[in-house]
Design an enzyme around this catalytic site. Structure first.
Site, PDB file in Angstrom:
ATOM      1  CB  SER A 152      -0.772   0.100   1.319  1.00  0.00           C
ATOM      2  OG  SER A 152      -1.051   1.527   0.791  1.00  0.00           O
ATOM      3  CE1 TYR A 165      -3.753  -1.837   4.967  1.00  0.00           C
ATOM      4  CE2 TYR A 165      -2.406  -0.003   4.199  1.00  0.00           C
ATOM      5  CZ  TYR A 165      -3.514  -1.173   4.675  1.00  0.00           C
ATOM      6  OH  TYR A 165      -3.865  -1.061   3.059  1.00  0.00           O
ATOM      7  CE  LYS A 169      -1.133  -3.869   2.225  1.00  0.00           C
ATOM      8  NZ  LYS A 169      -1.189  -5.198   2.675  1.00  0.00           N
TER       9      LYS A 169
HETATM   10  N1  NAD Z   1      -8.880  -0.618  -1.126  1.00  0.00           N
HETATM   11  C1  NAD Z   1      -8.175  -0.121  -1.478  1.00  0.00           C
HETATM   12  O1  NAD Z   1      -7.424   1.102  -1.571  1.00  0.00           O
HETATM   13  C2  NAD Z   1      -6.766  -0.799  -0.912  1.00  0.00           C
HETATM   14  C3  NAD Z   1      -5.896   0.226  -0.674  1.00  0.00           C
HETATM   15  C4  NAD Z   1      -4.276   0.161  -0.142  1.00  0.00           C
HETATM   16  C5  NAD Z   1      -3.867  -1.732   0.241  1.00  0.00           C
HETATM   17  N2  NAD Z   1      -5.094  -2.696  -0.028  1.00  0.00           N
HETATM   18  C6  NAD Z   1      -5.087  -3.713  -0.032  1.00  0.00           C
HETATM   19  O2  NAD Z   1      -5.184  -4.786  -1.039  1.00  0.00           O
HETATM   20  C7  NAD Z   1      -6.135  -5.690   0.356  1.00  0.00           C
HETATM   21  C8  NAD Z   1      -7.390  -5.996  -0.188  1.00  0.00           C
HETATM   22  O3  NAD Z   1      -8.621  -5.117  -0.003  1.00  0.00           O
HETATM   23  P1  NAD Z   1      -9.891  -5.176   0.300  1.00  0.00           P
HETATM   24  O4  NAD Z   1      -9.806  -3.130   0.418  1.00  0.00           O
HETATM   25  O5  NAD Z   1     -10.347  -5.687  -0.713  1.00  0.00           O
HETATM   26  O6  NAD Z   1     -10.404  -5.053   1.682  1.00  0.00           O
HETATM   27  P2  NAD Z   1     -11.718  -5.542   1.869  1.00  0.00           P
HETATM   28  O7  NAD Z   1     -12.398  -5.299   3.524  1.00  0.00           O
HETATM   29  O8  NAD Z   1     -12.538  -5.441   0.499  1.00  0.00           O
HETATM   30  O9  NAD Z   1     -11.067  -7.897   1.595  1.00  0.00           O
HETATM   31  C9  NAD Z   1     -10.312  -7.774   2.863  1.00  0.00           C
HETATM   32  C10 NAD Z   1     -10.553  -9.568   2.816  1.00  0.00           C
HETATM   33  O10 NAD Z   1      -9.775  -9.813   3.602  1.00  0.00           O
HETATM   34  C11 NAD Z   1     -10.339 -10.847   4.331  1.00  0.00           C
HETATM   35  N3  NAD Z   1      -9.477 -11.553   5.266  1.00  0.00           N
HETATM   36  C12 NAD Z   1      -9.205 -10.410   6.340  1.00  0.00           C
HETATM   37  N4  NAD Z   1      -8.701 -11.387   7.086  1.00  0.00           N
HETATM   38  C13 NAD Z   1      -7.824 -12.762   6.713  1.00  0.00           C
HETATM   39  C14 NAD Z   1      -7.161 -13.543   7.489  1.00  0.00           C
HETATM   40  N5  NAD Z   1      -6.689 -13.924   8.343  1.00  0.00           N
HETATM   41  N6  NAD Z   1      -7.297 -14.624   6.461  1.00  0.00           N
HETATM   42  C15 NAD Z   1      -7.642 -14.728   5.424  1.00  0.00           C
HETATM   43  N7  NAD Z   1      -8.969 -14.175   4.699  1.00  0.00           N
HETATM   44  C16 NAD Z   1      -8.695 -12.814   5.742  1.00  0.00           C
HETATM   45  C17 NAD Z   1     -11.556 -10.414   4.730  1.00  0.00           C
HETATM   46  O11 NAD Z   1     -12.277 -12.060   5.061  1.00  0.00           O
HETATM   47  C18 NAD Z   1     -11.657  -9.567   3.416  1.00  0.00           C
HETATM   48  O12 NAD Z   1     -13.008 -10.493   2.557  1.00  0.00           O
HETATM   49  C19 NAD Z   1      -5.245  -5.333   1.724  1.00  0.00           C
HETATM   50  O13 NAD Z   1      -4.591  -6.505   1.695  1.00  0.00           O
HETATM   51  C20 NAD Z   1      -5.234  -4.227   1.372  1.00  0.00           C
HETATM   52  O14 NAD Z   1      -4.389  -3.816   2.685  1.00  0.00           O
HETATM   53  C21 NAD Z   1      -6.082  -1.916  -0.326  1.00  0.00           C
END
Ligand code: NAD
Length: 302
Positions: A152, A165, A169
């Site tokens: 991230s 976080y 990351k």
């Molecule tokens: N959405 C963004 O703009 C953004 C920005 C930077 C980084 N990220 C990263 O992208 C990834 C996905 O994020 P997102 O926005 O889709 O989040 P989200 O919350 O929509 O989805 C995350 C998923 O991970 C699952 N999860 C959580 N803990 C778990 C575990 N211990 N074992 C297995 N599954 C688990 C949850 O049940 C959920 O379905 C993450 O790593 C997040 O940090 C997202």
């Protein structure tokens, strides 16, 4: 029609919702057989009783693909081993791991509890290590494999209220680069994506967006992460490793690698006064201006 991932087997962690769901469906459509892993948690990591992995696996199968659901937690090393066994047991091999599962527990650093630091680190950094390490044994035997880790800009740049976080990351970016170095000799690649997508995770974070950018963010869907993820998992990326890409809507960025900008050598070493009077004035223009929101920093850089 042949897909870029025909014959390949992938694990997508956190594949039940948000970006992971889009990735699992996208990899399935590109021809991969997919282990859709998801524990089914709330944004903060508490069990919410749902089984989104099962739903997504069913969607892939309904679309004519092959998939299996897995409900292990990435933060459990035995669960990660089981996930890899699930891939090999069901589909005979494993070609790519997308380390995407994540949670957030935001709070200002001076108020952050040990538990909130620990649980976020366990899911992101230990989770990425656990699944990568379990897959490494299979990758090494096959002499092939590709990791795509989700970092991230919060980790690469820093962000308000996300010390847990951000550090996890940033750790993932370091993990990826070192895997790329260690496993290059076996033809195994490791890259990171820093995504931007309007998921429940983003709507929970105070981004400091201007109204104009908040409007733009609406078009940053999870599906926009699919092409770069499929590319990095495919053989077309056979010479791409150790890199970090950011994907934001229709834009893809290559992020800089941490490298020395300027170095000064003194034959007799440095004193406190030398640092103040010689070193600091000579690197003054090399210091990166420090901002308190990552978005300002990131957007201004481009
Ligand atoms: N959405 C963004 O703009 C953004 C920005 C930077 C980084 N990220 C990263 O992208 C990834 C996905 O994020 P997102 O926005 O889709 O989040 P989200 O919350 O929509 O989805 C995350 C998923 O991970 C699952 N999860 C959580 N803990 C778990 C575990 N211990 N074992 C297995 N599954 C688990 C949850 O049940 C959920 O379905 C993450 O790593 C997040 O940090 C997202």
């Amino acid at each position: 029609m042949a897909g870029p991932l025909d014959g390949k087997v992938a694990i997508v962690t956190g594949g039940g919702r948000g970006i992971g769901r889009a990735l699992a469906l996208g990899l399935g459509a590109a021809g991969a057989k997919v282990v859709v892993n998801d524990l089914g948690t709330s944004l903060q990591g508490e069990s919410d009783g749902a089984n989104p992995a099962e739903d997504v696996a069913a969607e892939i199968i309904a679309a004519g693909g092959q998939a299996v659901a897995d409900n292990n937690s990435v933060s459990d090393p035995d669960g990660a081993e089981a996930m890899v066994k699930c891939a090999v047991g069901n589909f005979g091999r494993l070609d790519t791991v997308l380390n995407n599962a994540g949670i957030v527990r935001d709070g200002l650093f001076h108020k952050m509890s040990f538990d909130n630091f620990d649980s976020v680190t366990k899911v992101h950094l230990y989770g990425s290590y656990n699944v990568s390490r379990a897959a490494a044994t299979v990758f090494r035997e096959q002499e092939s494999g590709s990791y795509v880790h989700f970092t991230s800009t919060a980790g690469l740049i820093g962000n308000l209220g996300q010390a847990n976080y951000s550090s996890a990351k940033a750790g993932i970016a370091g993990l990826s680069r070192s895997i790329a170095i260690d496993m290059k000799r076996f033809g195994i690649r490791s890259n990171c994506i820093a995504p931007f997508a309007l998921t429940r995770m983003v709507t929970s974070v105070p981004t400091g967006d201007t109204p104009e950018f908040a409007e733009k963010r609406k078009h940053m869907t999870a599906e926009k992460l699919v092409p770069m993820s499929v590319f990095l998992a495919s053989d077309d990326a056979s010479d791409v490793t150790g890199q970090v890409f950011a994907v934001r809507g229709n834009e893809i960025f290559v992020m800089s690698q941490p490298r020395p900008i300027r170095g000064l050598h003194r034959a007799n070493g440095w004193t406190h006064d030398d640092i103040r009077d010689v070193f600091m004035p000579s690197v003054k223009n090399d210091l990166t201006p420090f901002e308190t929101t990552m978005d300002v920093f990131f957007w201004d850089a481009i």
